[in-house]
Enzyme design. Structure first.
Site, PDB file in Angstrom:
ATOM      1  N   ARG A   1      21.930  28.775  46.810  1.00 27.68           N
ATOM      2  CA  ARG A   1      21.647  28.641  48.540  1.00 27.68           C
ATOM      3  C   ARG A   1      20.087  28.198  48.735  1.00 27.68           C
ATOM      4  O   ARG A   1      20.483  28.571  50.428  1.00 27.68           O
ATOM      5  CB  ARG A   1      21.579  30.737  48.567  1.00 27.68           C
ATOM      6  CG  ARG A   1      23.391  31.091  48.459  1.00 27.68           C
ATOM      7  CD  ARG A   1      23.372  31.719  49.149  1.00 27.68           C
ATOM      8  NE  ARG A   1      25.051  31.944  48.860  1.00 27.68           N
ATOM      9  CZ  ARG A   1      25.333  33.717  48.631  1.00 27.68           C
ATOM     10  NH1 ARG A   1      25.386  34.124  48.810  1.00 27.68           N
ATOM     11  NH2 ARG A   1      27.155  33.419  49.108  1.00 27.68           N
TER      12      ARG A   1
ATOM     13  N   GLY B   1      34.780  32.624  46.962  1.00 32.40           N
ATOM     14  CA  GLY B   1      33.836  32.714  46.163  1.00 32.40           C
ATOM     15  C   GLY B   1      34.450  32.030  44.879  1.00 32.40           C
ATOM     16  O   GLY B   1      33.879  32.003  43.697  1.00 32.40           O
TER      17      GLY B   1
ATOM     18  N   GLY C   1      32.664  35.790  51.621  1.00 33.37           N
ATOM     19  CA  GLY C   1      33.487  36.875  52.815  1.00 33.37           C
ATOM     20  C   GLY C   1      33.730  35.901  54.583  1.00 33.37           C
ATOM     21  O   GLY C   1      34.881  35.972  54.838  1.00 33.37           O
TER      22      GLY C   1
ATOM     23  N   LYS D   1      44.496  40.488  45.194  1.00 32.21           N
ATOM     24  CA  LYS D   1      44.993  41.095  46.013  1.00 32.21           C
ATOM     25  C   LYS D   1      45.886  40.579  47.785  1.00 32.21           C
ATOM     26  O   LYS D   1      45.271  39.598  47.958  1.00 32.21           O
ATOM     27  CB  LYS D   1      44.360  42.182  46.504  1.00 32.21           C
ATOM     28  CG  LYS D   1      44.870  43.615  44.931  1.00 32.21           C
ATOM     29  CD  LYS D   1      43.233  43.911  45.294  1.00 32.21           C
ATOM     30  CE  LYS D   1      43.259  45.502  45.917  1.00 32.21           C
ATOM     31  NZ  LYS D   1      42.067  46.711  46.167  1.00 32.21           N
TER      32      LYS D   1
HETATM   33  P1  ADP Z   1      37.894  34.209  45.712  1.00 33.00           P
HETATM   34  O1  ADP Z   1      37.030  35.370  45.903  1.00 33.00           O
HETATM   35  O2  ADP Z   1      38.630  32.908  45.668  1.00 33.00           O
HETATM   36  O3  ADP Z   1      38.904  34.064  47.372  1.00 33.00           O
HETATM   37  P2  ADP Z   1      39.858  36.705  45.239  1.00 33.00           P
HETATM   38  O4  ADP Z   1      38.620  37.222  45.178  1.00 33.00           O
HETATM   39  O5  ADP Z   1      40.892  37.029  46.765  1.00 33.00           O
HETATM   40  O6  ADP Z   1      39.466  35.162  44.747  1.00 33.00           O
HETATM   41  O7  ADP Z   1      40.533  37.092  43.695  1.00 33.00           O
HETATM   42  C1  ADP Z   1      39.999  36.480  42.383  1.00 33.00           C
HETATM   43  C2  ADP Z   1      40.424  37.047  41.117  1.00 33.00           C
HETATM   44  O8  ADP Z   1      42.154  37.377  41.536  1.00 33.00           O
HETATM   45  C3  ADP Z   1      39.622  36.817  40.168  1.00 33.00           C
HETATM   46  O9  ADP Z   1      39.374  37.464  39.607  1.00 33.00           O
HETATM   47  C4  ADP Z   1      41.209  36.741  38.603  1.00 33.00           C
HETATM   48  O10 ADP Z   1      40.685  36.634  37.825  1.00 33.00           O
HETATM   49  C5  ADP Z   1      42.537  37.293  39.488  1.00 33.00           C
HETATM   50  N1  ADP Z   1      43.848  37.015  39.520  1.00 33.00           N
HETATM   51  C6  ADP Z   1      44.230  35.819  39.730  1.00 33.00           C
HETATM   52  N2  ADP Z   1      45.318  35.951  39.057  1.00 33.00           N
HETATM   53  C7  ADP Z   1      45.647  37.239  38.388  1.00 33.00           C
HETATM   54  C8  ADP Z   1      46.981  37.856  38.053  1.00 33.00           C
HETATM   55  N3  ADP Z   1      48.189  37.078  37.691  1.00 33.00           N
HETATM   56  N4  ADP Z   1      46.612  39.367  37.956  1.00 33.00           N
HETATM   57  C9  ADP Z   1      45.414  39.927  38.193  1.00 33.00           C
HETATM   58  N5  ADP Z   1      44.458  39.394  37.955  1.00 33.00           N
HETATM   59  C10 ADP Z   1      44.799  37.813  38.867  1.00 33.00           C
HETATM   60 MG    MG Z   2      36.045  37.285  45.034  1.00 31.36          MG
END
Ligand code: ADP
Ligand code: MG
Length: 398
Positions: A36, A355, A378, A203
């Site tokens: 950053r 992230g 975010g 989620k």
């Molecule tokens: P980002 O930060 O890129 O927006 P998220 O925070 O929404 O992504 O999600 C990331 C997490 O989702 C990771 O830690 C990963 O392990 C988890 N994840 C991905 N696929 C699965 C799965 N099939 N079951 C459980 N967790 C999962």
């Molecule tokens: Mg995340």
């Protein structure tokens, strides 16, 4: 771009307030990732080179009581900034008062000052985070123009972005904010097609609005990761012990109906019996997930299906890993998709906002294969949701 940038204003001899995102990870007073700081350098350097007097500030961590101050001081960051710039950065260890005012008044053209963590003002009634009117006005009074370059906080109205902007004549974007506006905002407004959106992560509930917004804009919406299982359930499949949000199944049904074939989920998954890096890996068609197994990655055939869409894309926006990439056994989907996106770099605009997705790509060493990796977690999520970000809205239009 429709917003004014630091290139559109006269800087020489001006006191230039620069809001950056120096919210760096720290451990025992040491900066563990200085990305950053590096990302903020172009704007600060430009202001110095143009003969401006730079007043740089940021938040760092959360500061709710006196005891939080020591570990969230920006002093180490000021030191790193000074090393990067190759010149002194005068650090003022307060957020207001005579000491700060005298220091700003004493700045000469091309000099840089940094003051303490803007969230030190949160101890006394969340003044920074709640955009207290008096505080924004006070900080605005310290300078002549305001440069907002903090994309990471653009989704929240704080005294140090929106508050200052409402009290100065001119607010412009720094180069980092400009880049985010051009790549994320510009792409969503006017994507080259085919536009493939790839959504994953844990989620559905975190990503509902992103799915809804991208369904409107993209030609194909690929869904993987933990959230795919709520969709599979909505399609009538049993998902065993996979991540499932039962209360979002109805919504998933609605989204599938609205999507009218635009959503692609693939047809197989890699499963394991436990959420564990060492669990045995199986390949299961989605109508054959055993009750005692959970899907931890997209399956090999699904990967091929996803690749076939990505290969022809002219725009790719990716948010959320497609499997539990933290476990090497279940990183294949995320890695294959990352490689495929990197392989079309010359023909397409490819963007990562998220992230963990960004962390995954950096972990694979594929970061150079992307047109743009957003610096905001975010903020990029809310931008992808189609929301107006207050930290961008407060920048003057051209
Ligand atoms: P980002 O930060 O890129 O927006 P998220 O925070 O929404 O992504 O999600 C990331 C997490 O989702 C990771 O830690 C990963 O392990 C988890 N994840 C991905 N696929 C699965 C799965 N099939 N079951 C459980 N967790 C999962
Ligand atoms: Mg995340």
């Amino acid at each position: 771009m429709a917003k004014m940038t630091v290139k559109d204003i006269d800087i020489k001899g001006k006191k230039v307030l620069i809001r950056v995102d120096f919210n760096v990870p720290m451990k025992n007073g040491e900066i563990t990732d200085e990305n950053r700081i590096v990302e903020a350098l172009p704007t600060i350097k430009y202001v110095i080179e143009q003969g401006g007097r730079a007043v740089v500030f940021s938040h760092l961590g959360r500061v709710k009581e006196e005891a939080d101050k020591a570990k969230n001081s920006l002093a180490p960051v000021a030191k790193r900034l000074s090393e990067h710039l190759g010149q002194t950065v005068k650090f003022v260890p307060v957020t207001r008062g005579v000491e700060l005012e005298v220091a700003v008044a004493g700045l000469k053209n091309g000099e840089v000052l940094m003051f303490e963590n803007t969230r030190f003002e949160d101890i006394d009634g969340n003044k920074e985070s709640k955009n207290n009117a008096e505080l924004g006005k006070y900080w605005a009074s310290l300078g002549d123009v305001f440069v907002n370059d903090a994309f990471g906080t653009a989704h929240r109205a704080a005294a140090s972005n929106v508050g200052i902007a409402s009290n100065v004549k001119t607010t412009v974007a720094g180069f980092l904010l400009e880049k985010e506006i051009n790549f994320i905002g510009g792409t969503l407004e006017n994507p080259e097609r085919p536009f493939v959106a790839i959504l994953g992560g844990a989620k559905v509930s975190d990503k509902i609005e992103v799915i809804q917004n991208l369904l409107k804009i993209a030609d194909k919406v690929i869904i993987g990761g933990g959230m795919a299982f709520t969709f599979f359930k909505a399609m009538g499949y049993e998902v065993g012990k996979s991540l499932l949000e039962q209360d979002k199944v109805e919504l998933a049904k609605e989204l599938l109906t609205i999507a009218n074939g635009k959503i692609e989920l693939g047809d197989d998954v890699y499963t394991g019996k436990a959420f564990d890096a060492e669990t045995e890996r199986n390949i299961r068609k989605i109508d054959q997930i055993p009750a005692d197994e959970m899907g931890l990655d997209v399956g090999p055939n699904t990967i091929e299906i996803f690749k076939s869409y990505i290969k022809n894309a002219k725009t790719v926006v990716w948010n959320g890993p497609l499997g539990v990439f933290e476990f090497p056994k279940f990183a294949e989907g995320t890695k294959s998709v990352a490689k495929t996106i990197a392989s079309i770099k010359d023909q397409a605009t490819t963007i990562i906002g998220g992230g963990d997705s960004a962390a995954a790509v950096i972990q694979f060493g594929l970061q150079d294969g992307f047109t743009h990796i957003s610096t905001g977690g975010g903020a990029s999520l809310e931008y992808l949701e189609g929301k107006v970000l207050p930290g961008i809205a407060c920048v003057n239009d051209k």
